[in-house]
Design a protein around this motif. Sequence first.
Motif, PDB file in Angstrom:
ATOM      1  N   PHE A   1      41.601  49.287  46.017  1.00 15.30           N
ATOM      2  CA  PHE A   1      42.558  48.196  46.247  1.00 15.30           C
ATOM      3  C   PHE A   1      43.852  48.396  45.471  1.00 15.30           C
ATOM      4  N   ASP A   2      44.948  47.964  46.085  1.00 16.15           N
ATOM      5  CA  ASP A   2      46.247  47.968  45.409  1.00 16.15           C
ATOM      6  C   ASP A   2      46.399  46.777  44.471  1.00 16.15           C
ATOM      7  N   ALA A   3      45.723  45.674  44.783  1.00 13.49           N
ATOM      8  CA  ALA A   3      45.825  44.472  43.957  1.00 13.49           C
ATOM      9  C   ALA A   3      44.573  43.630  44.121  1.00 13.49           C
ATOM     10  N   ILE A   4      44.209  42.951  43.039  1.00 17.08           N
ATOM     11  CA  ILE A   4      43.046  42.048  43.032  1.00 17.08           C
ATOM     12  C   ILE A   4      43.473  40.727  42.416  1.00 17.08           C
ATOM     13  N   THR A   5      43.012  39.628  42.999  1.00 18.46           N
ATOM     14  CA  THR A   5      43.276  38.303  42.440  1.00 18.46           C
ATOM     15  C   THR A   5      41.966  37.623  42.065  1.00 18.46           C
ATOM     16  N   ALA A   6      42.017  36.879  40.965  1.00 16.49           N
ATOM     17  CA  ALA A   6      40.860  36.095  40.511  1.00 16.49           C
ATOM     18  C   ALA A   6      41.395  34.754  40.021  1.00 16.49           C
ATOM     19  N   TRP A   7      41.620  33.848  40.973  1.00 13.19           N
ATOM     20  CA  TRP A   7      42.177  32.538  40.637  1.00 13.19           C
ATOM     21  C   TRP A   7      41.042  31.593  40.233  1.00 13.19           C
ATOM     22  N   GLU A   8      41.028  31.178  38.993  1.00 10.34           N
ATOM     23  CA  GLU A   8      40.022  30.235  38.468  1.00 10.34           C
ATOM     24  C   GLU A   8      38.598  30.785  38.644  1.00 10.34           C
ATOM     25  N   VAL A   9      38.382  32.005  38.216  1.00  8.30           N
ATOM     26  CA  VAL A   9      37.088  32.664  38.374  1.00  8.30           C
ATOM     27  C   VAL A   9      36.482  33.060  37.032  1.00  8.30           C
ATOM     28  N   MET A  10      37.254  33.680  36.170  1.00  5.22           N
ATOM     29  CA  MET A  10      36.708  34.311  34.969  1.00  5.22           C
ATOM     30  C   MET A  10      35.964  33.335  34.060  1.00  5.22           C
TER      31      MET A  10
END
Length: 231
Positions: A95-104
Amino acid sequence: MKKLKEFSGTKPSDFVKNKYAFRLFTKYVPDTSSHLLDVGCAGGLFIGQLQHEGYHHISGSDIVDYGAPESGWGSVEVKRCDFSLEKLPWPDNHFDAITAWEVMEHVENPNFFIRELHRVLKPDGFFFISMPNVFHIMSKLMFLRRGDFPRWTKTIGHINVFSHNIFEKAFLHLFRLENESYALAQLSDGMRGPIFDRIRFLDKYLPETEAFSRFAIYVLKKIDTHTARMY
């Protein structure tokens, strides 16, 4: 003992709902042909925002199968995965980019998950994170008074707290910090009661800083682990 709230499911974070996440993402990843992964994709609101603007190589993953939203996933590849126990079902450097919105803050084994995110991200790929802001003034005051934080109570499924030092040890041996910011100022920061209801009008006058914002946001870039500092 109070019952823990269920996964948020299709209820999106305000950070995503008001398109703050989208604006930040497109600033760093303007190429709509990029291969993207949204972990903790839930009902797919952020994925839908990307699709609407022409991004067409999108994948999603979550621990729960929430099903397709009303608009449909289209060509989006969505895979179920327990981030704490299972390897992400994609190859290295994908992947070029990964998002983790309100996950960690929800993940039981964050260090394993972080290593997996690093594995499937391309060299110099971007990793976007948002978390509840533990540095909010109300969080600090509540901790001094009760030894706890307002957004990490028994009924909320937040189990990880990333202070500045913990964040550095968890992330910065695998990623370089490109940007740190704070969003959605709110004086109460999750506190409830008649006093906070009466002073809610003050929120619009507050700056989006570490002291007053609901969310902490980090933009990271993958680095070579051979030259990275290890903990």
